[in-house]
Structure formats: structure tokens, C-alpha cells
Enzyme design. Structure first.
Site, short mmCIF file in Angstrom:
data_model
loop_
_atom_site.label_atom_id
_atom_site.label_comp_id
_atom_site.label_asym_id
_atom_site.label_seq_id
_atom_site.Cartn_x
_atom_site.Cartn_y
_atom_site.Cartn_z
N ASN A 105 39.37 37.74 36.11
CA ASN A 105 40.35 38.04 37.15
C ASN A 105 41.77 37.83 36.63
O ASN A 105 42.70 38.53 37.02
CB ASN A 105 40.10 37.14 38.37
CG ASN A 105 41.15 37.35 39.45
OD1 ASN A 105 41.23 38.42 40.03
ND2 ASN A 105 41.98 36.35 39.68
N ASP A 164 47.24 37.85 36.99
CA ASP A 164 46.07 38.69 37.28
C ASP A 164 45.98 39.87 36.32
O ASP A 164 46.95 40.60 36.11
CB ASP A 164 46.18 39.23 38.71
CG ASP A 164 45.82 38.19 39.75
OD1 ASP A 164 44.69 38.23 40.25
OD2 ASP A 164 46.68 37.32 40.02
N ASP A 166 33.54 34.88 36.99
CA ASP A 166 34.36 34.05 37.88
C ASP A 166 35.15 34.93 38.86
O ASP A 166 35.64 36.00 38.50
CB ASP A 166 35.32 33.22 37.02
CG ASP A 166 36.22 32.32 37.83
OD1 ASP A 166 35.68 31.49 38.58
OD2 ASP A 166 37.46 32.45 37.72
N GLU A 174 30.36 35.33 40.90
CA GLU A 174 30.80 34.42 41.96
C GLU A 174 31.52 35.22 43.04
O GLU A 174 32.59 35.76 42.79
CB GLU A 174 31.76 33.35 41.40
CG GLU A 174 32.21 32.38 42.48
CD GLU A 174 33.58 31.75 42.24
OE1 GLU A 174 33.89 30.76 42.91
OE2 GLU A 174 34.36 32.26 41.40
#
Ligand code: CA
Length: 552
Positions: A155, A221, A251, A287
Site C-alpha cells: 500500500n 501511498d 498488508d 488483510e
């Protein structure tokens, strides 16, 4: 057939008991990771020997995983911080526990203690060791048939990653008002830059530019639709597959494009497809901290696993049911919920493997949720381990470690022994070390047949010995779903099993007269009272568990 197996195992158990009494060690045993010495936890050892005779799971991507935060696991060089050599020294311990998969939280160079802001995806953080240490770790895991997945944080990168610093340097060099040219610096397209400050955006000092960093200024990001970024991700995955990892834990997948499930699903689909191109046996788990409906949608990406947050945590289904312990109306919904989850996920992705867990590094530890009630904590463990798919255990869960409050306190050093002489002595910043460990250290639990640790060993062993538990499709066993006893059937190829759980603080009975062609294959007692079959009545003590299999 089954009867013969049980007789043989019984003989073996007796033999073990006799063998043990002759060899009782006179000194206090060490917890250095050596195999258990005989004469200790003899009942557990006998039970494990019997369970092993039931069978074994195939060598595939169905595993029992153990999440390790290297920082807090075991320190090998005396600097007080856990490291890869420390993990290597505990692999025998993990094998004794019975797990056969490890998820490592990030191990790459990073400015933070948790290392979720990666500076270099191709290296090992010096606090943890070297690439040679990692290669040794992989070789030692392979010897033990332990699959390794590593955290892949996509991310965002750290703000000290060279992709980001190169982009910032380039933007600073631009004349006022000039537009960036990706031909001159491709990294300006790796992140989101703007002259406009928005919420969650941060200034680049010495320039008129801002960048997106929704989690923190340290975590810019990444733009995961950029082709060059994707090429780099492919190279990173290839690099770690070459090192022997089996896959990755992805993640923060719901934040790839915060608020857009469809864009996140597209990214996950690309990662899954690419990973399998590079390694046909790749295993990925994402996740997605969401409720049941939303996390189901992420299976549209074709990804193998999405962590089952709907069943985890204090608000999840497992703890909901456990909190209702003794209430038949509530308990009855457990088997229904399991059946619904399986059929819903399966309809969305026929190749899905569920990924249940109780807690992780972002969640308070489960023993605390159970009020340190040893019976409830044991059953919570069994409920998780007897879910289908890949059950994940958070390090220290097997000894009921406390841990709640701020994030570092959920990631406290593993409590190996009272002397803390092979643990980490330099905890994460602001970590509150528990004042009390209601269940004791590993050293205290290891040789106690009634301990949570030895309960976990047996639960894991049963899970591994009866592959239908992890591989099977789930249905309610309505004829046996009575009172506070939950009953689910798992069907896998020609194999079946029925899992009975007494989710009540008092004994309960299951009438097996409609299941005359089934055998009690394995049992788990939380309170030490035996699970007894008299005629067709199975007596399950408080929070007791039994697994039935068809007669051969
Ligand atoms: Ca160290």
C-alpha cells in the site's frame, strides 16, 4: 481397521508411559528448543502419539500458521532485540508445538520498530540479521517442512525508500510551475503528488508539492495501477520466491484504493495472477479488516485467502459464541455461521482457503478477552484451530500471553521463562510489559499436562491428523446440534469428520444413536475430565471437544 489402529495406539501409549517413568530427568528442563524429554507431560505425549496414528495432512497449501514478530520473539546476540538467528533457535520449539507454516511480519530495512514502512524490499533489516541469516532460516524451515510467508507491504513504502526520495529530489529540482516529466523521473508516477494540500497529504519540504500518505507522513501511498510499480512488485515477488518463501501476506489490501472495493479487487487479482505465474504453488493471504459481506467481495479477486475478520477479534463470531457459552439458542448459531461462511466464500472463489485467526499484532490478545479463564481460553483456541482452511496462531497465544492497549503492548516479548534469559529484553517503544502472566511462562506450561500450551499441541495435532478438518466443506450436523453442543460436518473427497464442541461451562451429552457407524477418533478436554462414550451417549465435560470419523 479403525479399531486395530486404536488398539495399537493404546499399546503405544502404555509403552510410552512405562518408558517415561524410567527416564525422569533430575534437573529442571530447559526450554531451549530441544525436544521434550521423556517423563514430562507424559499424558500429552501419549495422546499425541495416539493422534499421530490417525493420519496426516497432504503436503499442500493447507497449513497451521504461526505469526511471528521477529523483534519480540527471541534474541540471539544479546542486544535485547529479537532476530532471525533467534527464530532459528526456536524452530524446534515451533515444531514441537506442531505448526507447519510461519507468517513473518516485515523483515525488511525500515525506520520503525514494526517495519511496516519498507526502505528496501530486497534486504533484511540489520536489527534482524543478514540475508545469509534469512537463507539459513529458510533451509532450516524446509528441513522441518515449515512453509514461510512474509509480509508484503504494497500500500505504501517508507518515506526513506529510494523510489520516494528520488521522486522528491526531482520535484524539488523543478522550476516553479513546471509539470513533472515521468521520462525524466519515472518515480513521480509511483506515488500521488499534487500542488494542492488535501486531507492525508503532506508537504515535501523545499518544494511546492504535497504527497498522499493516508497512514502517516512516513508512509507515502504507492500507485498500484502504475505499470512500472507493478514490474517492480513482480521482481520483488520473484526475488523472495527464489529465496524459498511460499507466498505473502498482503498488508492493508483494503487501503490500496481506500473506499473502492472494485479497484482493490483488481489489484489483488493482478497480484494473485502474477504470483501464480511466478510460482504455481504460491500462497497469498490478504488483510482486509472488514465485516463478512465486504470481505466476501474480496474473494472476487481470485485470491486464495482473505483473513477471516468476521470470526476474529472480540467482536467476531468465535468470541460472540464463546461469550454466549451455556446459551443453547446462541450456540446453535455457530454451526450455521460456519456453514454459511464456507458456502458463501466458496461460491465467490471455488479455490478459496479460509484464513481464520483469533487475534494478531493489531488486536488485543485472546486470553485477556477470555478473562484468563483457562477453559474458555482453551476452547477459543480449539474453535479457531478447528475452523476450515488455514488457522493462524499469533505468537504467544499458545501460552495465553496478555497484551492489550497501545499497539506495542500487543507485541510484547515472548514469555519463554521467568528469568527471561532467552527472550527479548528490549521491548518495542512504549510497550507495557504485563505485570502478571496468569498462565505462566512457556517453561512453566511445557511440562504441565493441563496447560494451555499442551492443549494447543493436541488441538494442532488433531487438525493435522484429520485432513478433512482443514480441507473439508462445512455443513451443520443438525441431528447432533443439540443443547450447547455444536456439531459441524466436514467433507473432503472420500473423507469426513464431525466436530462436536460443548460450548458450555457444564457437562453435556450427545446422543450418537443416529450415528452408529461413526467412531470417536480424537478428544480434547479443557478441564481434565475424560470424554466418555457409554453406549451411544457421549459425555462431553465443560468446554470438551470430540471429533468423530466414519467407521472404516
Ligand atoms: Ca538481537
Amino acid at each position: 481397521m479403525k479399531k486395530a489402529v486404536r488398539i495399537v495406539s493404546l499399546l503405544l501409549a502404555v509403552a510410552l508411559l512405562f518408558g517415561c517413568s524410567a527416564n525422569t530427568p533430575s534437573t529442571a528442563p530447559e526450554t531451549s528448543g530441544a525436544a521434550l524429554e521423556s517423563g514430562q507431560a507424559a499424558k500429552t505425549e501419549a495422546a499425541l502419539a495416539e493422534i499421530a496414528l490417525l493420519g496426516e495432512s497432504p503436503d499442500d497449501n493447507y497449513r497451521t500458521f504461526y505469526e511471528i514478530f521477529v523483534y519480540s520473539f527471541c534474541d540471539s546476540d544479546g542486544d535485547g532485540i529479537g532476530d532471525l538467528q533467534g527464530v532459528i533457535s526456536k524452530l524446534d520449539y515451533l515444531q514441537e508445538l506442531g505448526i507447519n507454516g510461519i507468517w513473518f511480519m516485515p523483515i525488511h530495512p525500515s525506520q520503525s520498530y514494526h517495519k511496516y514502512d519498507v526502505r528496501d524490499y530486497y534486504d533484511i533489516d540489520p536489527q534482524y540479521g543478514t540475508m545469509a541469516d534469512f537463507e539459513e532460516l529458510m533451509a532450516e524451515c524446509q528441513k522441518r517442512d515449515i512453509h514461510v510467508i512474509t509480509d508484503l507491504v504494497l500500500n505504501h513504502t517508507g518515506n526513506d525508500h529510494e523510489w520516494f526520495t528520488a521522486a522528491c529530489d526531482y520535484l524539488r529540482s523543478l522550476p516553479a510551475g513546471a509539470e513533472p516529466d515521468p521520462e525524466a523521473c519515472k518515480y513521480v508516477e509511483y506515488y500521488s503528488f499534487s500542488r494542492e494540500q488535501r486531507s492525508g497529504w503532506h508537504a515535501i519540504e523545499g518544494s511546492e508539492w504535497y504527497y498522499e500518505g493516508m497512514f502517516s507522513p512516513h508512509m507515502p501511498d504507492l500507485r498500484l495501477d502504475n505499470e512500472n510499480v507493478r514490474n517492480d512488485i513482480r521482481d520483488i515477488m520473484q526475488f523472495w520466491f527464489d529465496k524459498g518463501v511460499s507466498g505473502f501476506r498482503l498488508d492493508a489490501a483494503k487501503e490500496f484504493y481506500s473506499g473502492s472495493i472494485s479497484r482493490n479487487v483488481e489489484v489483488l487479482n493482478w497480484i494473485q495472477t502474477t504470483a501464480v505465474e511466478l510460482n504455481p504453488d504460491a500462497y497469498l493471504v490478504a488483510e482486509v479488516w472488514e465485516d463478512f459481506g465486504v470481505l466476501t467481495r474480496y474473494y472476487e479477486s481470485g485470491i486464495t485467502s482473505v483473513f477471516n475478520f468476521a470470526f476474529a477479534n472480540t467482536s467476531g463470531k468465535l468470541m460472540q459464541i464463546l461469550r454466549a457459552a451455556g446459551n443453547p439458542g446462541q450456540v446453535a448459531t455457530f454451526a450455521t455461521a460456519l456453514e454459511k461462511a464456507d458456502s458463501t466464500f466458496l461460491a465467490t472463489n471455488p479455490n478459496y482457503i479460509d484464513a481464520p485467526f483469533l487475534s494478531n499484532h493489531d488486536i488485543g490478545r485472546i486470553a485477556g478477552f477470555c478473562g484468563y479463564d483457562p477453559l474458555k481460553t482453551k476452547l477459543a483456541g480449539a474453535m479457531n484451530l478447528f475452523m476450515g482452511g488455514n488457522a493462524f496462531i499469533y505468537y504467544g497465544e499458545e501460552i495465553g500471553m496478555p497484551g492489550s492497549g497501545n499497539d506495542p503492548s500487543k507485541r510484547a516479548p515472548f514469555f519463554w521463562n521467568d528469568a527471561r534469559d532467552n527472550g527479548t529484553t528490549n521491548p518495542p517503544p512504549e510497550c507495557e510489559i504485563p505485570e502478571e502472566y496468569p498462565f505462566g511462562s512457556l517453561e512453566q506450561q511445557r511440562y504441565d499436562d493441563a496447560s494451555l500450551y499442551n492443549y494447543y499441541r493436541q488441538a494442532i495435532a488433531i487438525r493435522q491428523a484429520i485432513p478433512a478438518i482443514s480441507h473439508g466443506r462445512t455443513t451443520c450436523e443438525t441431528a447432533l446440534n443439540v443443547g450447547c453442543i455444536s456439531a459441524t460436518r466436514r467433507t473432503w473427497n472420500e473423507e469426513q469428520c464431525i466436530i462436536l464442541m460443548n460450548i458450555a461451562p457444564e457437562a453435556g451429552q450427545a446422543d450418537l444413536s443416529s450415528h452408529a457407524d461413526w467412531t470417536v477418533a480424537a478428544t480434547l478436554s479443557a478441564d481434565g475430565n475424560e470424554i466418555v462414550l457409554s453406549g451411544t451417549t457421549l459425555e462431553l465435560p465443560a468446554f470438551g471437544v470430540a471429533v468423530l470419523v466414519p467407521n472404516a
